[in-house]
Enzyme design. Structure first.
Site, PDB file in Angstrom:
ATOM      1  N   HIS A 157     -13.650  -8.721 -20.104  1.00 22.90           N
ATOM      2  CA  HIS A 157     -12.742  -8.747 -18.959  1.00 22.90           C
ATOM      3  C   HIS A 157     -12.997 -10.014 -18.171  1.00 22.90           C
ATOM      4  O   HIS A 157     -14.136 -10.324 -17.856  1.00 22.90           O
ATOM      5  CB  HIS A 157     -12.993  -7.533 -18.055  1.00 22.90           C
ATOM      6  CG  HIS A 157     -12.528  -6.259 -18.649  1.00 22.90           C
ATOM      7  ND1 HIS A 157     -11.204  -5.950 -18.795  1.00 22.90           N
ATOM      8  CD2 HIS A 157     -13.215  -5.202 -19.152  1.00 22.90           C
ATOM      9  CE1 HIS A 157     -11.089  -4.754 -19.353  1.00 22.90           C
ATOM     10  NE2 HIS A 157     -12.291  -4.282 -19.578  1.00 22.90           N
ATOM     11  N   CYS A 199      -8.467 -11.737 -19.910  1.00 21.28           N
ATOM     12  CA  CYS A 199      -7.362 -12.016 -18.989  1.00 21.28           C
ATOM     13  C   CYS A 199      -7.629 -13.349 -18.299  1.00 21.28           C
ATOM     14  O   CYS A 199      -8.777 -13.663 -17.985  1.00 21.28           O
ATOM     15  CB  CYS A 199      -7.297 -10.939 -17.910  1.00 21.28           C
ATOM     16  SG  CYS A 199      -7.040  -9.306 -18.580  1.00 21.28           S
TER      17      CYS A 199
END
Lengths: 347, 521, 557
Positions: A157, A199
């Site tokens: 992440h 991301c």
């Protein structure tokens, strides 16, 4: 100005066609890399069962890299959590990239170097800069030299300028850039290919300033990288889109492949990945369309045929260190397996 | 009165916070940094890397000696790496006659050895001997024979290319790695050498080989000669059932087998990957040189390597090596050994000869191009030539020195840039000792004490590596300045605000002006 | 005929060569059904290395392991990686018991001066060799058992073994294919031939219990023990569940995914032992029939073993059973000694650990119980109760070493005599400790593991006992090996506690709050000390700023 450009292009095409017709080749040094070995650092930074897909991501790249020839001794694999033998995994000791169980990316001969709590920002930076604790075994060190091409793959992440490790700490893009610069100063790499699937991934390579780094990311700043599909038997997303298409592409690459890096950059168009793949090539000296995939994903090892063995005339004999055979006979014995002497003494 | 008390209170706030507190906080959050010799490190660029070597020219008469000596001096004038201290003298009458009368060159070498000390490192003798077949003759000792002054150009070429190997020594200190540096193992404290006997089919073929004794005798005798350079640990192991698919094609021929199996050269590096899975060299603390002996099973024998032009390689053995990894020899059994359950006894002499040849290159002993007019006696024993050892010392000294300098320079730059890394005493001590060793090594090199220079440069290299790889030098572990301010400012700024503002009133009061700052409701 | 001749010649040659290099390799498999519905298989790969040969040159033994042993001067080493819990009360006793997670203990040789430094180096090297996080073993989770662990190998006469012993366990370690892969590479036949070909990770991890181990010790060759050799034993213990196999008629194909492709050509002895004692009550047939069936009477229990002698001829063997009739479900008979361990208490201040030992035997059993509590769980000796009594007559000897925060764990050893046919309860209390910020693991809310307790029991009977005597290396040393006592070390189940964990997102809030409080407190204090309130008469001129402020004030009349 425009006219001279046009003339230049015309001349170039003529020259090119001449060279093609006469069988001349573009000089080899222009396209060939001068690396002598290949390494890979593959890191999965997320913990917990619902991040199953990140482990599948990193194992997909591991499998491809191993299949294309990089030996385990030159791969550093870091996995933060155990998914394969997790009690929640209905198919023990397997991690699939696909709900139809197409490829078991965990395989039968996986070797994980850093696992569980060992995957931390500190250990990652120590690994890259080489400042590991003195007792660290060689299999956990990055023993690269000035001729090494390194593939660095990160997944997990991320956000704008940081990557989250184990849900409790972050590494910033500046720290990563500084670590790579220290590698450059110590001549620990020839070229680096930096691949990241998180991301807002491209923010991680924006701050790089060391030469010979080619970087690509699964999404630009402001975009999210999306996962591919859910496996209803497991109940979680099983792989990310970008790595799914990368794996598909790499499954068709064999060790003698002539595919280039620019084909790799085009592996996931916006229609498939929904996010835009970012590329940074200004720090890289060569042209990616002339760089073969195997420069980073495969392994080159120079082989020199030996044509001049030494014709030994007399057989040498080395003096053995312990020539005196008067070995002291040490008496050994089996000890009792229960401290009966303590029982009897106090009874 | 009340105003006096108020001013006193205000002044005491200012005193405690600004005059006492601020310097105290600054001092306690200071980063402990040992002072480093930055100026010495910056001066490394101008440090000389010249090695002085002793060369003695012995000729029959003065003119020959002077001519040769002058030619050599002129040739080596431009070199910054090697400086020769040339002594020229005339052969003593007894030695002259002996040299002219002895039968062959080896006896001549013994004669020279009885007069001069040939075992001193970093020395070399160029001696004239009339009855020579070629212009120049060279063998394993530190002596070179030449016939007359017509051979002077050959002598110079031999000195430059073979004895002193100027290009290789220069390559040791260059920025980018040349071919020789790409092949040889990087500098270190020592090496492990592992002989792995690969036995793919223990059920089909029995292999009789005492690997432990073989490596101890042959490789052991070789590395004993290099004990001045490194400590070597020799190990051996057997890797059974490691079957590698060479994808060889069968080709009929007229040998005693009737056929042979062709292996393409570009398939060989995959064998190294397969070997690495089982050799378990990562357990050792030092880098490992792998020597693998592959016992080819009978149904795939004999295996012959074909190069990229699809031609058989022209070599008496089927062997190859890989830079910075080691070497592999493919041992083919004979048809007699394969028939009727015989035992395969590999020819240890030939195999070890191949391994020694590969080991020489991997450690840095390069074979130079042949020179016209020079006869170089081929090597017939495991021991390396004496001047090869000298050369290796020079190459390694230069390499280690250059590497230590570069390491320290980049470390100094890093520590200068990141001002919040703690530099503790150990790091400071390592850096200081490395700097001292570098300077001393450079001096010793210039004086020509090669062995001491090598040892000192090795210490410098290891100290520099220790300093650079010190685990505590991690920027992550320490507060960068901006984070330090980010924590203290929200705490102290609101406090300092009124205190600083009250300074103005304090000053006015000291000067005696009345204060009437009113604030109405 | 040709193949028999080849086999004979091969065996002769092998004997010749095995003496030249003097390494012997044996592989064995032991299969036993555990009531009610489980199956236990135990693999054992033994390599015997002659001590005369240098540690640098190896033939069959794994060179990496021998190098590690000799570099760190280790006399005896035991490493196990286990997943799952062995249920002693139902399944009896395993051949080698192991604590869940990773467990490592080693005896160093007498010439080692600083054992702790060697211990740290050994754990770091083994963590690289086996891909496990053994480098988390530090001084604060290592104990030196005084009475519980004794070397099974031959030690030098007169050596103080206890001071050179170190024991540590990491209950949080997982075992998966990444540990099996380097373990398999230590075997001479790797995984292509021989019994190790059966170890398919997808099948063996689909079990209730799996344990992978490496045990190295020195063995006596001659009776007077003047010659010894190094024994390297690699073990895999697996417990299958018939419900997962979907049938109680097991076979190699069902258990391991494939049949056995012949024995390893380098092994001098490859045997399969199947425990057929229950054939009398629940008859079944072994297919293919065994080469021999022997009866072993040991310590009051009769065990019938069917033995298969496997040859390295490449023939595929698939051993399986077929039940003769629809058998009844076997009832498990509890073994002579079993135990249970659990955590008491509620809240985040205090708690207790309870260990219950049940002695089913008609005679009293002597046991040593080792409680190893981590430094963040201080156990209090004053709260030790045996069956509710503080000063119990059951305790023969006691050893307690209090821990030190972040440096040493808490170590309690009790030598006790368990009365016959009774349950003894050992209770001890602990309190929770606040850890520092950095010491919490990333998933602190998962809980913290307390390792298992070790119980060394001196059993008077060999019922359910399958361990080998320490003078033997292979399973045939177990046949009729009756002795006076049968010592065995058990591991209880581990436990998990939930430490008080802070809210990790608080730091920013705390900084803001602290700064605000300080600012709010300091301001008025400074004002009171340095400013004075002065009354102003009405009607004095007001500045523009004051006019603006007055607009926002309520007019008072």
């Amino acid at each position: 100005m425009y006219f001279s450009c046009k003339l230049y292009h015309v001349l170039l095409t003529v020259a090119g066609s001449f060279s093609l017709s006469y069988g001349l080749e573009i000089p080899k040094e222009f396209q060939n890399s001068n690396h002598s070995n290949n390494w890979a650092v593959l890191v999965d930074t997320s913990r917990f069962w619902f991040n199953y897909r990140h482990v599948a991501n990193v194992l997909s790249i591991y499998r491809s890299v191993k299949r294309l020839g990089i030996p385990d001794s030159q791969i550093i694999l870091m996995i933060s959590d155990d998914m394969a033998c997790n009690p929640r995994n209905p198919r023990p000791a397997t991690i699939f990239n696909n709900a139809h169980e197409q490829i078991n990316v965990y395989g039968d001969d996986v070797e994980v170097d850093y696992r569980g709590y060992e995957v931390s920002v500190e250990n990652f930076v120590r690994l890259l800069t080489g400042r590991v604790p003195p007792d660290t075994p060689r299999s956990k060190r990055l023993l690269t030299d000035e001729g090494s091409n390194i593939l660095i793959y990160l997944t997990g992440h991320g956000g704008d300028g940081f990557l989250k490790f184990q849900d409790s700490e972050e590494i910033t893009s500046q720290e990563l850039a500084d670590a790579l610069e220290q590698m450059w100063q110590k001549r620990r790499y020839n070229e680096i290919f930096f691949l990241i699937d998180t991301c807002q991934a491209s923010s991680m390579y924006e701050k790089f300033y060391s030469p010979n780094i080619l970087a690509t990311a699964s999404s630009l700043v402001g975009e999210d990288s999306l996962s591919h599909h859910v496996d209803s038997a497991i109940g979680v997303y099983i792989i990310d889109r970008y790595t799914y298409y990368v794996l598909e592409f790499l499954e068709n690459v064999h060790p003698n492949s002539k595919r280039t890096m620019s084909e790799f950059f085009a592996v996931c168009p916006k229609s498939a990945c929904i996010s835009t793949v970012g590329v940074r090539r200004d720090l890289f000296k060569r042209d990616p369309s002339k760089v073969p995939i195997t420069d980073f994903f495969g392994s080159v090892r120079k082989v020199i045929i030996t044509t001049d063995p030494i014709d030994i005339l007399e057989i040498p004999k080395r003096k053995r260190k312990a020539e005196n055979k008067t070995k002291v006979i040490e008496k050994r014995e089996y000890l009792p397996q229960f401290p009966m002497h303590l029982v009897q003494s106090t009874v | 009165m009340i105003e006096y008390n108020r001013m006193l209170a205000s002044a005491s706030f200012v005193g405690v916070l600004i005059i006492i507190g601020l310097p105290l906080w600054w001092k306690t959050t200071e980063v402990y940094r040992v002072s480093l010799p930055y100026d010495k490190i910056n001066s490394f660029d101008s440090l000389s890397h010249t090695i002085t070597a002793e060369l003695t020219v012995l000729a029959n008469d003065d003119t020959t000696a002077s001519e040769i000596a002058n030619l050599i001096e002129k040739a080596f004038q431009d070199s910054t790496i090697i400086k020769l201290r040339i002594h020229k003298s005339i052969l003593s009458h007894s030695l002259h006659t002996t040299l002219d009368s002895v039968a062959d060159e080896h006896e001549a070498v013994e004669e020279v050895a009885s007069h001069f000390d040939l075992s001193r490192h970093n020395s070399f003798y160029v001696v004239q001997r009339k009855p020579l077949f070629q212009d120049v003759w060279l063998a394993g000792e530190r002596v070179m024979f030449f016939r007359d002054s017509k051979a002077s150009s050959t002598i110079v070429e031999a000195l430059k290319g073979i004895i002193y190997q100027l290009s290789v020594v220069e390559g040791a200190s260059s920025e980018s790695a040349d071919i020789a540096r790409q092949i040889r193992f990087p500098p270190g404290a020592g090496y492990h050498v592992v002989l792995s006997v690969v036995h793919p089919r223990p059920d089909a073929l029995k292999v009789d080989l005492d690997a432990g004794n073989a490596i101890e005798d042959y490789i052991g005798s070789f590395v004993d000669e290099l004990s001045v350079l490194y400590n070597f640990t020799l190990k051996s192991q057997w890797l059974h059932l490691l079957n590698f698919d060479f994808q060889s094609t069968e080709i009929k021929d007229e040998s005693e087998w009737g056929h042979h199996f062709a292996v393409r050269q570009d398939r060989l590096h995959l064998l190294l990957t397969k070997l690495e899975e089982r050799t378990a060299t990562h357990v050792s603390e030092l880098p490992t040189i792998n020597l693998a002996l592959y016992a080819v099973p009978c149904d795939k024998a004999p295996l012959v390597i074909y190069d990229e032009y699809d031609q058989k390689i022209s070599s008496p053995v089927q062997a190859f090596m890989s830079p910075k990894w080691g070497g592999v020899v493919l041992a083919n059994p004979s048809p007699k050994e394969c028939a009727a359950d015989q035992i395969f006894r590999p020819d240890v002499r030939v195999i070890m000869g191949t391994f020694i040849s590969q080991l020489r290159k991997l450690l840095g002993i390069t074979d130079a191009e042949p020179i016209k007019g020079l006869y170089l006696e081929p090597l017939r024993s495991v021991k390396p030539r004496q001047w090869e050892i000298d050369n290796l010392l020079r190459i390694k000294t230069t390499e280690q020195l250059t590497s230590a300098e570069r390491t320290l320079q980049s470390l100094a730059q890093l520590l200068g840039e990141i001002s919040n890394i703690v530099i503790n005493d150990e790091v400071g001590a390592s850096i200081n000792s490395a700097v001292e060793s570098i300077q001393r090594a450079s001096d010793l090199m210039r004086e020509g004490q090669l062995v001491n220079a090598y040892k000192t440069s090795q210490n410098a290299f290891l100290d520099a590596e220790t300093a650079f790889m010190e685990p505590s030098l991690l920027a992550l572990l320490y507060f960068p300045d901006d984070q330090k301010y980010a924590i203290y400012i929200p705490l102290f700024l609101p406090i300092m605000f009124p205190v600083v503002l009250s300074l103005k009133n304090l000053l006015l009061w000291f000067r005696g002006k009345p204060i009437h700052k009113e604030k109405t409701d | 005929m040709e193949s028999v001749r080849r086999l004979l010649l091969y065996n002769i040659f092998f004997i010749v060569f095995s003496c030249i290099h003097c390494d012997v390799f044996k592989e064995e498999l032991f299969i036993k059904s555990l009531p009610p519905s489980h199956l236990y298989t135990h693999f054992q790969f033994v390599t015997l290395v002659n001590s005369d040969t240098s540690s640098f040159h190896s033939h069959l033994a794994p060179r990496s392991l021998v190098e590690v042993i000799s570099r760190f001067h280790v006399e005896e080493l035991h490493l196990t990686l286990t997943e799952g819990q062995w249920r002693h009360n139902q399944w009896g006793y395993p051949v080698l018991d192991a604590a869940p997670g990773a467990e490592l203990y080693a005896w160093f040789s007498a010439d080692v001066v600083d054992v702790d430094i060697q211990w740290k180096k050994l754990t770091s090297t083994l963590s690289g060799l086996f891909c496990a996080s053994l480098n988390f073993i530090e001084n604060f989770n290592t104990v030196i058992p005084q009475m519980t662990l004794w070397p099974t190998g031959a030690v030098k006469a007169g050596q103080n073994v206890t001071s050179h012993l170190r024991y540590a366990s990491l209950p949080r370690e997982i075992v998966c294919t990444e540990n099996l892969t380097p373990w398999k590479k230590l075997l001479p036949c790797e995984s292509s031939k021989g019994f190790s070909a059966l170890l398919n990770s997808r099948m063996i991890h689909n079990t209730n219990y799996h344990s992978v181990g490496v045990h190295v010790r020195k063995n006596c060759i001659s009776n007077d023990c003047s010659e010894n050799n190094l024994e390297i034993k690699q073990t895999v213990g697996l417990v299958y569940d018939y419900d997962i196999l979907t049938s109680s008629e097991w076979s190699f194909r069902k258990l391991y995914g494939q049949g056995l492709p012949g024995a390893c050509p380098l092994s001098s002895d490859s045997k399969i032992y199947v425990d057929v004692t229950s054939n009398d009550t629940q008859p079944f047939t072994l297919i293919p029939p065994p080469h021999s069936v022997v009866l072993s009477q040991r310590g009051g229990s009769d065990v019938k073993l069917a033995i298969y002698d496997v040859k390295p001829d490449g023939q595929m063997i698939n051993i399986g059973i077929k039940h003769n009739r629809n058998s009844d479900l076997p009832v498990p008979i509890p073994p002579p000694l079993y135990f249970n361990r659990y955590v008491l208490g509620y809240g985040k201040e205090f708690g207790g650990i309870v260990t219950e030992l049940t002695n089913n035997c008609w005679t009293s059993i002597n046991v040593v119980v080792l409680e190893n509590a981590p430094w963040w769980l201080p156990i209090q000796l004053s709260t030790l109760r045996i069956n509710g009594e503080a000063e119990s007559s059951l305790i023969i000897s006691q050893y307690y070493s209090p821990g030190r925060s972040r440096q040493k764990p808490y170590h309690l050893e009790l030598l006790m005599k368990l009365p016959p046919r009774s349950t003894t309860t050992i209770t001890i209390d602990f309190e929770f400790v606040f850890l520092k910020w950095q010491e919490y693991p990333p998933d602190a809310n998962h809980g913290f593991y307390i390792g298992s307790a070790l119980i060394l029991a001196n059993l008077p009977t060999a019922k359910n006992y399958t361990s080998l005597p320490n003078t033997g290396t292979t399973f045939d040393s177990m046949l009729n090996a009756s002795k006076l006592w049968y010592p065995i070390v058990f591991r209880t189940n581990g436990a998990m506690v939930s430490l008080p964990t802070p809210d990790f997102s608080m730091p920013y809030n705390v900084i803001c709050l602290a700064c605000t409080v300080v600012a709010l407190a300091f301001g008025p204090l400074h004002n009171i000390c340095t400013k004075e309130l002065v009354l102003k008469p009405v009607g004095t001129p007001v500045s523009l700023l004051q006019k603006v402020f007055n607009l926002f004030k309520r007019k008072r009349d």
